[in-house]
Design a protein around this motif. Structure first.
Motif, PDB file in Angstrom:
ATOM      1  N   VAL A 193     -18.693 -46.276  59.033  1.00  0.00           N
ATOM      2  CA  VAL A 193     -19.646 -45.198  59.285  1.00  0.00           C
ATOM      3  C   VAL A 193     -20.495 -45.213  58.202  1.00  0.00           C
ATOM      4  O   VAL A 193     -20.063 -44.651  57.065  1.00  0.00           O
ATOM      5  CB  VAL A 193     -19.349 -44.298  60.219  1.00  0.00           C
ATOM      6  CG1 VAL A 193     -20.637 -43.236  60.670  1.00  0.00           C
ATOM      7  CG2 VAL A 193     -18.841 -44.439  61.596  1.00  0.00           C
TER       8      VAL A 193
ATOM      9  N   ARG B 195     -15.644 -46.584  64.565  1.00  0.00           N
ATOM     10  CA  ARG B 195     -15.665 -46.606  63.380  1.00  0.00           C
ATOM     11  C   ARG B 195     -15.254 -47.951  62.736  1.00  0.00           C
ATOM     12  O   ARG B 195     -15.325 -48.037  61.515  1.00  0.00           O
ATOM     13  CB  ARG B 195     -14.784 -45.504  62.806  1.00  0.00           C
ATOM     14  CG  ARG B 195     -15.401 -44.098  63.253  1.00  0.00           C
ATOM     15  CD  ARG B 195     -14.608 -42.750  62.598  1.00  0.00           C
ATOM     16  NE  ARG B 195     -15.363 -41.762  62.898  1.00  0.00           N
ATOM     17  CZ  ARG B 195     -16.350 -41.133  62.226  1.00  0.00           C
ATOM     18  NH1 ARG B 195     -16.900 -41.673  61.109  1.00  0.00           N
ATOM     19  NH2 ARG B 195     -16.992 -39.865  62.484  1.00  0.00           N
TER      20      ARG B 195
ATOM     21  N   LEU C  30     -21.207 -43.425  69.173  1.00  0.00           N
ATOM     22  CA  LEU C  30     -20.149 -43.857  68.353  1.00  0.00           C
ATOM     23  C   LEU C  30     -18.875 -42.651  68.854  1.00  0.00           C
ATOM     24  O   LEU C  30     -18.669 -41.753  69.032  1.00  0.00           O
ATOM     25  CB  LEU C  30     -20.545 -42.878  66.738  1.00  0.00           C
ATOM     26  CG  LEU C  30     -19.452 -43.116  65.728  1.00  0.00           C
ATOM     27  CD1 LEU C  30     -19.158 -44.505  65.424  1.00  0.00           C
ATOM     28  CD2 LEU C  30     -19.908 -42.494  64.617  1.00  0.00           C
TER      29      LEU C  30
END
Length: 251
Positions: free
Chosen positions: A4, A179, A210
């Motif tokens: 990320v 991630r 996410l």
């Protein structure tokens, strides 16, 4: 393993002048608009873009195109993009038009480490024989034309040799990502996104949602994280900003 990146600007900060980019999307569906916007803000130019089309309306790659930042396009569709057509015919833009299925397979092959493959698509046409205008001279003449490609017979059928595509970077958009870079696309937004992601040496994905590693069922992953180097989480406003190219309302 945590891929990320805090902002889109940071994610594209090392894209240099003259870079090649594979960009996902089809029309307005699944287009990495936020990453494209960040690239526009950086001011880089002389870009070589590989994408099905070069943006629609005033969004997507059309932003870079209108600013004169794109030097070459490898794609399948000009469509209703009048600025794309104008630059092409005026000799301001080099364009390699190829069959849509061939484009998809060239991207996939490049990502899979396959340097070239044979396909029947384009045999007997200028795709194989050469002569397609890549660049006009601005006066109606052809300044640069496509070369002839190798054609070979397999079991009585002719096939044309096409090269796999690898690009410096790839920009894609996904509905969900973790991630580790594992991505899930929503219905038709999958389009060219997984293929573009495979083709990039450095792939950046903007994700609408996410999640933590393990939150995505492995059977539900559309693109494994091995193909993704950077992930940017979109804000709710960015994720919800979705335009409609052609609205049809029934009576």
């Amino acid at each position: 393993m945590d891929k990320v990146v805090a902002t889109a600007a940071e994610a594209v900060a090392d894209v240099p002048e003259g870079a090649s980019l594979a960009v996902g999307g089809f029309g307005l569906s699944g287009v990495p608009n936020v990453l494209i916007g960040a690239l526009y803000e950086r001011g880089v130019s002389d870009l070589s873009v590989v994408s099905n089309n070069c943006g629609a309306m005033d969004t997507g790659l059309a932003v870079l195109l209108a600013a004169g930042r794109i030097a070459r396009v490898t794609g399948s569709y000009i469509g209703a993009n009048k600025e794309f057509a104008r630059q092409y015919l005026a000799g301001e833009l080099e364009v390699e038009l190829i069959p849509q299925g061939t484009l998809a397979e060239r991207l996939r092959a490049g990502g899979a480490g396959i340097p070239a493959f044979y396909t029947p698509a384009g045999v007997g046409t200028q795709v194989a024989e050469g002569g397609l205008p890549w660049r006009y001279d601005g006066s109606g003449g052809v300044a640069l034309a496509s070369p002839a490609k190798e054609v070979r017979d397999f079991d009585g059928t002719e096939y044309v040799l096409e090269r796999g595509i690898r690009t410096d970077f790839a920009l894609v958009r996904a509905a969900k990502g973790d991630r580790h870079g594992n991505l899930v696309f929503n219905k038709s937004t999958r389009n060219f996104n997984p293929l573009a992601a495979m083709a990039g040496k450095i792939t950046v994905a903007e994700v609408e949602e996410l999640v933590e590693p393990g939150a995505i069922d492995p059977d539900a992953v559309h693109l494994p994280g091995i193909f993704v180097q950077r992930v940017v989480a979109l804000t709710a406003e960015q994720a919800g900003d979705k335009k409609i190219e052609q609205r049809t309302v029934s009576s």
